[in-house]
Motif scaffolding. Structure first.
Motif, PDB file in Angstrom:
ATOM      1  N   PHE A 278      -1.950   8.823  24.589  1.00  0.00           N
ATOM      2  CA  PHE A 278      -1.815   7.440  24.119  1.00  0.00           C
ATOM      3  C   PHE A 278      -2.303   7.270  22.681  1.00  0.00           C
ATOM      4  O   PHE A 278      -1.829   6.413  21.956  1.00  0.00           O
ATOM      5  CB  PHE A 278      -2.591   6.495  25.042  1.00  0.00           C
ATOM      6  N   HIS A 279      -3.293   8.117  22.317  1.00  0.00           N
ATOM      7  CA  HIS A 279      -3.798   8.018  20.945  1.00  0.00           C
ATOM      8  C   HIS A 279      -2.869   8.714  19.963  1.00  0.00           C
ATOM      9  O   HIS A 279      -3.028   8.586  18.754  1.00  0.00           O
ATOM     10  CB  HIS A 279      -5.242   8.516  20.865  1.00  0.00           C
ATOM     11  N   GLY A 280      -1.875   9.437  20.483  1.00  0.00           N
ATOM     12  CA  GLY A 280      -0.783   9.924  19.642  1.00  0.00           C
ATOM     13  C   GLY A 280       0.310   8.871  19.535  1.00  0.00           C
ATOM     14  O   GLY A 280       0.794   8.557  18.445  1.00  0.00           O
ATOM     15  N   THR A 281       0.660   8.268  20.675  1.00  0.00           N
ATOM     16  CA  THR A 281       1.761   7.287  20.636  1.00  0.00           C
ATOM     17  C   THR A 281       1.373   6.026  19.854  1.00  0.00           C
ATOM     18  O   THR A 281       2.241   5.297  19.388  1.00  0.00           O
ATOM     19  CB  THR A 281       2.244   6.892  22.055  1.00  0.00           C
ATOM     20  N   LYS A 282       0.080   5.789  19.672  1.00  0.00           N
ATOM     21  CA  LYS A 282      -0.325   4.590  18.922  1.00  0.00           C
ATOM     22  C   LYS A 282       0.136   4.635  17.463  1.00  0.00           C
ATOM     23  O   LYS A 282       0.224   3.594  16.805  1.00  0.00           O
ATOM     24  CB  LYS A 282      -1.839   4.381  19.003  1.00  0.00           C
ATOM     25  N   THR A 283       0.461   5.848  16.963  1.00  0.00           N
ATOM     26  CA  THR A 283       0.925   5.945  15.571  1.00  0.00           C
ATOM     27  C   THR A 283       2.249   5.208  15.370  1.00  0.00           C
ATOM     28  O   THR A 283       2.622   4.903  14.249  1.00  0.00           O
ATOM     29  CB  THR A 283       1.086   7.417  15.138  1.00  0.00           C
ATOM     30  N   PHE A 284       2.965   4.941  16.465  1.00  0.00           N
ATOM     31  CA  PHE A 284       4.185   4.116  16.407  1.00  0.00           C
ATOM     32  C   PHE A 284       3.846   2.760  15.768  1.00  0.00           C
ATOM     33  O   PHE A 284       4.574   2.265  14.904  1.00  0.00           O
ATOM     34  CB  PHE A 284       4.704   3.939  17.838  1.00  0.00           C
ATOM     35  N   ALA A 285       2.713   2.170  16.161  1.00  0.00           N
ATOM     36  CA  ALA A 285       2.285   0.880  15.601  1.00  0.00           C
ATOM     37  C   ALA A 285       1.891   1.033  14.129  1.00  0.00           C
ATOM     38  O   ALA A 285       2.265   0.207  13.289  1.00  0.00           O
ATOM     39  CB  ALA A 285       1.109   0.319  16.405  1.00  0.00           C
ATOM     40  N   TYR A 286       1.147   2.101  13.808  1.00  0.00           N
ATOM     41  CA  TYR A 286       0.710   2.287  12.417  1.00  0.00           C
ATOM     42  C   TYR A 286       1.916   2.400  11.479  1.00  0.00           C
ATOM     43  O   TYR A 286       1.925   1.851  10.384  1.00  0.00           O
ATOM     44  CB  TYR A 286      -0.110   3.573  12.251  1.00  0.00           C
ATOM     45  N   GLU A 287       2.925   3.164  11.927  1.00  0.00           N
ATOM     46  CA  GLU A 287       4.096   3.370  11.061  1.00  0.00           C
ATOM     47  C   GLU A 287       4.847   2.069  10.829  1.00  0.00           C
ATOM     48  O   GLU A 287       5.292   1.782   9.716  1.00  0.00           O
ATOM     49  CB  GLU A 287       5.027   4.429  11.667  1.00  0.00           C
ATOM     50  N   ILE A 288       4.992   1.262  11.875  1.00  0.00           N
ATOM     51  CA  ILE A 288       5.676  -0.031  11.723  1.00  0.00           C
ATOM     52  C   ILE A 288       4.909  -0.887  10.713  1.00  0.00           C
ATOM     53  O   ILE A 288       5.483  -1.469   9.796  1.00  0.00           O
ATOM     54  CB  ILE A 288       5.782  -0.764  13.079  1.00  0.00           C
ATOM     55  N   TRP A 289       3.597  -0.895  10.864  1.00  0.00           N
ATOM     56  CA  TRP A 289       2.725  -1.650   9.948  1.00  0.00           C
ATOM     57  C   TRP A 289       2.950  -1.200   8.497  1.00  0.00           C
ATOM     58  O   TRP A 289       3.189  -2.019   7.613  1.00  0.00           O
ATOM     59  CB  TRP A 289       1.273  -1.412  10.408  1.00  0.00           C
ATOM     60  N   GLU A 290       2.943   0.102   8.279  1.00  0.00           N
ATOM     61  CA  GLU A 290       3.129   0.601   6.911  1.00  0.00           C
ATOM     62  C   GLU A 290       4.554   0.360   6.412  1.00  0.00           C
ATOM     63  O   GLU A 290       4.767  -0.069   5.272  1.00  0.00           O
ATOM     64  CB  GLU A 290       2.777   2.095   6.829  1.00  0.00           C
TER      65      GLU A 290
END
Ligand SMILES: *Cc1c(COP(=O)(O)O)cnc(C)c1O
Length: 355
Positions: free
Chosen positions: A211-223
């Protein structure tokens, strides 16, 4: 297997050191362990403080590992990676509604599961794992098999005997050992749990590193939106590995002061298998077992999601909800998207149908 390796790393401040927490029994465990559940059988999560130093992030290659300080993995350790992530996000119009479509089919093994697999397998390699087991009916098995191949870790993937031949061929091609289990998805889960008493369990559902890998989906959208949160995110949901990761990611960004409010998150299920539908505001500990049927959205056909309660809590926190779509709607969306050049699987089309 019951062993624990504890490393003392004096260079990392205590609040930035990840540890496992089992919320049902209020226990903490070190993460350098084969443990995948609490002593009462409860779910593990990772307690960890993510930080987002933009000057450092922007200097790194465009991939999910550019958010190093937000991942529970030592900043100076080498990850098991193919340079994945930072999937493109073109604008498209769906029924007059303008949206961004994040191209998660463009991962090395063909799905966003690589986000979870790269972190989980990196962690496993770092703590000395040489062999692991996983159970999956498709993309998670392929992702774990691909990253294990890259890491030089042997893996055994347990799948229900009726899994589609294409997925089996991909898992086998990576050199993973395939074990076909006759009967239900639950029979496969029972078999792997037996194996997980002696092997590392690289589970996309139980192991919180996923889950702490899939959370990067949110970071990328943010950036990709210029360091802003979107209004809403619409996602497929079965076991919730993308949905829970997305919720963790946006909540960390808010905690770090990078965004002001959370986007609404909508989780999409197939009408034929929708155990989460309509339970968003109920306070029951366990989900009711609802009857389910076969659906072409096989990636979200999860009748009893182990983290179902957590998924509903996450939806509550961001004012989101569950949506469901019928088979004809999924098929129509699939055709429409493919005719626009997006080669996606039926499960992904369910999300477009919901929009
Ligand atoms: C795994 C997967 C899903 C569902 O993810 P869950 O973790 O079960 O919620 C949806 N779509 C695709 C393409 C997948 O690979």
């Amino acid at each position: 297997m019951n062993f624990t390796i504890i490393r003392f790393d004096m260079s990392v401040p205590n609040h930035l050191k990840p540890r496992f927490i089992c919320k049902s029994s209020s226990e903490y465990f070190p993460v350098d362990t084969y443990r995948w559940q609490g002593t009462d059988g409860g779910l593990l999560d990772i307690e960890f403080e993510a930080v987002f130093p933009k000057d450092k992030i922007l200097k790194r290659p465009p991939g999910m590992w550019r958010y190093r300080e937000a991942l529970p993995f030592p900043v100076d350790a080498e990850p098991v990676s193919f340079g994945e992530g930072f999937t493109p996000m073109p604008r498209v119009t769906v029924h007059g509604c303008e949206i961004f479509l994040k191209q998660e089919q463009l991962f090395p093994s063909g799905s966003y599961k690589d986000r979870g697999a790269t972190l989980l397998v990196s962690h496993a390699k770092r703590i000395g794992v040489r062999h692991c087991v996983e159970d999956s009916s498709g993309n998670a098995g392929s992702a774990i098999a691909a990253y294990c191949a890259r890491a030089g870790i042997t893996c055994e993937i347990y799948v229900p005997a009726d899994t589609s031949p294409g997925k089996l061929a991909q898992i086998r091609a990576y050199g993973a050992q395939l074990t076909l289990i006759p009967g239900s998805r639950e029979a496969t889960a029972d078999a792997v749990r037996k194996a997980a008493t002696t092997s590392y369990y690289a589970s996309h559902v139980w192991n919180p590193f996923f889950f702490h890998g899939t959370k990067t989906f949110a970071y990328e959208i943010w950036e990709q939106l210029g360091f802003r949160a979107p209004d809403a995110v619409v996602l497929p949901v079965g076991n919730g590995t993308l949905l829970l990761g997305t919720a963790i990611g946006f909540e960390e960004l808010r905690k770090a002061g990078e965004i002001e409010r959370l986007p609404k998150i909508f989780g999409v299920q197939a009408e034929r298998c929708a155990p989460l539908l309509g339970s968003e505001s109920s306070n029951k500990d366990r989900l009711e077992i609802t009857p389910s049927q076969q659906t072409i959205a096989e990636g979200i056909a999860i009748a009893r999601p182990a983290r179902g309660r957590q998924i509903l809590e996450a939806l509550n926190r961001c004012d989101g909800r569950v949506l469901s779509v019928g088979e004809e709607e999924i098929l129509a969306s699939l055709q429409r998207m493919c005719r626009q050049g997006f080669f996606i699987e039926p499960t992904s089309a369910a999300t477009l149908a919901a929009i």
